[in-house]
Design a protein around this motif. Structure first.
Motif, short mmCIF file in Angstrom:
data_model
loop_
_atom_site.label_atom_id
_atom_site.label_comp_id
_atom_site.label_asym_id
_atom_site.label_seq_id
_atom_site.Cartn_x
_atom_site.Cartn_y
_atom_site.Cartn_z
N PRO A 102 9.85 9.29 2.01
CA PRO A 102 9.18 9.77 3.22
C PRO A 102 7.66 9.69 3.15
N ASP A 103 7.09 9.89 1.95
CA ASP A 103 5.63 9.91 1.85
C ASP A 103 5.01 8.57 1.53
N ALA A 104 5.81 7.63 0.94
CA ALA A 104 5.24 6.34 0.56
C ALA A 104 6.34 5.40 0.11
N SER A 105 6.02 4.13 0.07
CA SER A 105 6.94 3.13 -0.48
C SER A 105 6.20 2.36 -1.57
N ARG A 106 6.97 1.95 -2.57
CA ARG A 106 6.40 1.15 -3.66
C ARG A 106 7.35 0.02 -4.01
N SER A 107 6.76 -1.07 -4.47
CA SER A 107 7.57 -2.19 -4.92
C SER A 107 6.92 -2.84 -6.12
N ILE A 108 7.76 -3.45 -6.95
CA ILE A 108 7.28 -4.16 -8.13
C ILE A 108 8.04 -5.48 -8.20
N ALA A 109 7.33 -6.56 -8.42
CA ALA A 109 7.95 -7.88 -8.54
C ALA A 109 7.40 -8.57 -9.77
#
Length: 292
Positions: A102-109
Motif C-alpha cells: 500500500p505504501d510503495a512498490s519495489r522491484s529488482i532485476a
C-alpha cells in the motif's frame, strides 16, 4: 632384354625413394609467406548461474520489504521471481522480482551475459571488456566533473545552495532531460531556509563536511570493472520512481542489476542512498558467487 647390373638397380631404387620422400615433405609445408595464428584463450566462465536462484532469500526479503505484508502464498510467488525470456540460456539469463504494498512498490532485476568472441584472435575476456566499455559510455556518467577523491566539486554558492544549472544531487543535466538524481534531505523542505535552519546542505551533508557522493559514478572495488547509475523519473503525471543500476564485469561475464522503488504518495521521493547501498551490496554477493 638389356642386362641391368644389380648395383645399378639398387642405386636407382634408393634415388627414387629419396626423391619421393623429399616431395612428400615439401607437400606438408605451409604456403610460403603465411603465418600460423594461435587462437585466443576462451573465457573463464563457460556457464551462467540460474538467475532466479542467484539472490538468497534473506537478501530478497531485505530488497523487497513490502512482500512481508502479503499472505504467505503471495510471498512465495514474489520470492520465486519471473525468469527473463532469452533465446540462448547458455549466453544470457535474467530474473525479475516485484512486490506491491500500500505504501510503495519495489522491484529488482538481474541480467547475466556471457560474452563470447567470434574472432579467433580476440579472447572472450577482451571482447567482454569492449562490451562493458560501451555500456559505461552509454551511461554518460558525470565522473569527469568529480575530483580524484570522489567528492563533488565545490560548485555551491556562498549560502550553500547549488549553483545555477546543477541540481542538489550534483548532476547538471537533470533539468534538461526531465530526470533528477537529487533527493531531499529527510524532514526538510526544498527551500534554502530549511538548510540554513538545520545546518544541513541540500545534498545531504552537514555544513563544513564533504557531502557523500551519490552521483552516477564508476565503482572501483566491484568485479573487474563496474559503474552505478541513478535516475529519478516520474511515472505518469504524479508518482516518482527511482532506479539504481549497477553494472559490473567479471572476466567474460557482464552483470546488470536494476533496483527500483516507487512510493505511493507523489510527495515522497525514494531514498537514493538506501537504494544505492543495497544495489551495491547485491553486486558484491553476486561477484562472490562467481568466485566460489
Amino acid at each position: 632384354m638389356a642386362y641391368v647390373p644389380g648395383a645399378v638397380l639398387i642405386a636407382a631404387l634408393v634415388a627414387g625413394c629419396s626423391a619421393g620422400t623429399e616431395g612428400d615433405a615439401s607437400a606438408t609445408d605451409s604456403k610460403p609467406g603465411t603465418l600460423t595464428v594461435s587462437a585466443a584463450p576462451p573465457g573463464k566462465y563457460r556457464t551462467l548461474p540460474e538467475a532466479c536462484r542467484a539472490i538468497p532469500l534473506a537478501t530478497l526479503r531485505d530488497l523487497l520489504p513490502g512482500a512481508a505484508q502479503l499472505p504467505e502464498a503471495q510471498q512465495d510467488k514474489v520470492y520465486e521471481g519471473a525468469p527473463a525470456g532469452t533465446f540462448d540460456t547458455d549466453r544470457r539469463v535474467g530474473c525479475r522480482w516485484k512486490s506491491d504494498a500500500p505504501d510503495a512498490s519495489r522491484s529488482i532485476a538481474i541480467d547475466f551475459e556471457r560474452v563470447v568472441s567470434y574472432d579467433p584472435s580476440v579472447s572472450d575476456e577482451d571482447r567482454a571488456r569492449e562490451v562493458y566499455a560501451k555500456k559505461e559510455e552509454d551511461a554518460d556518467l558525470p565522473s569527469a566533473s568529480l575530483p580524484p577523491d570522489g567528492t563533488q566539486k565545490e560548485t555551491a554558492s556562498p549560502d550553500g545552495s547549488p549553483t545555477a544549472g546543477e541540481d542538489s544531487g550534483g548532476r547538471s543535466d537533470g533539468a534538461s532531460d526531465g530526470k533528477t538524481d537529487a533527493k531531499p534531505v529527510a524532514g526538510s523542505t526544498t527551500g534554502d531556509a530549511a538548510d540554513d535552519a538545520t545546518g544541513d546542505t541540500a545534498d545531504g551533508g552537514t555544513a563544513g563536511t564533504p557531502a557523500e557522493n551519490l552521483q552516477p559514478r564508476v565503482l572501483d572495488q566491484l568485479g573487474d570493472s563496474a559503474f552505478l547509475d541513478d535516475l529519478l523519473t516520474r511515472a505518469g503525471s504524479t508518482a516518482q520512481h527511482r532506479t539504481v543500476s549497477v553494472v559490473f564485469r567479471t572476466s567474460n561475464v557482464i552483470v546488470t542489476i536494476e533496483y527500483t522503488a516507487q512510493p505511493a504518495l507523489s510527495t515522497e521521493v525514494p531514498d537514493s542512498k538506501e537504494l544505492q547501498e543495497k544495489a551495491q551490496a547485491l553486486g558484491e554477493k553476486l561477484v562472490d558467487g562467481f568466485s566460489e
